[in-house]
Design a protein around this motif. Structure first.
Motif, short mmCIF file in Angstrom:
data_model
loop_
_atom_site.label_atom_id
_atom_site.label_comp_id
_atom_site.label_asym_id
_atom_site.label_seq_id
_atom_site.Cartn_x
_atom_site.Cartn_y
_atom_site.Cartn_z
N GLU A 15 9.21 -18.83 -102.44
CA GLU A 15 10.05 -19.12 -103.59
C GLU A 15 11.28 -18.24 -103.48
O GLU A 15 11.18 -17.03 -103.47
N PHE A 30 22.40 -25.73 -109.86
CA PHE A 30 21.27 -25.51 -108.97
C PHE A 30 20.65 -26.83 -108.52
O PHE A 30 20.19 -26.95 -107.38
N ALA A 34 20.36 -27.83 -104.63
CA ALA A 34 19.06 -28.15 -104.03
C ALA A 34 19.10 -29.52 -103.37
O ALA A 34 18.51 -29.72 -102.31
N THR A 39 16.25 -28.51 -100.55
CA THR A 39 15.23 -27.56 -100.98
C THR A 39 14.45 -28.11 -102.16
O THR A 39 14.88 -29.06 -102.81
N LEU A 41 12.89 -27.92 -105.98
CA LEU A 41 13.43 -27.43 -107.24
C LEU A 41 12.44 -27.73 -108.35
O LEU A 41 11.85 -28.81 -108.38
N VAL A 66 13.89 -22.36 -107.31
CA VAL A 66 14.34 -23.02 -106.08
C VAL A 66 13.44 -22.54 -104.95
O VAL A 66 13.16 -21.35 -104.82
#
Length: 79
Positions: A15, A30, A34, A39, A41, A66
């Motif tokens: 994490e 964010f 992501a 990535t 989320l 994230v």
């Protein structure tokens, strides 16, 4: 919320970032990042007590996590 000396980075190895905010623009930023980076989320709306003097009054926060791995932010559902 007091300043975090770690900058929000988590001790959990997979994490990478934890953000607590009142501002939905931070959450959106964010989410877009992501999506671009691929990535994982996880976004939650949480209520946290304001203080010890009045523990029954809560503030609403956005909790954004994230992850390096895009699958870590999802709930695992076996097939």
């Amino acid at each position: 919320m007091p300043d975090d000396p770690t900058g929000g980075y988590s001790a959990k190895p997979r994490e990478t970032k934890l953000l607590m905010t009142h501002n939905i623009e931070d959450v959106t930023r964010f989410m877009e990042g992501a999506e671009m980076l691929g990535t994982g989320l996880q976004v939650r709306r949480v209520a946290i007590p304001k203080g010890k003097s009045d523990p029954y009054v809560f503030e609403e926060w956005w909790e954004v996590r994230v992850f390096d791995d895009p699958h870590l932010g999802r709930e695992y559902k076996p097939e």
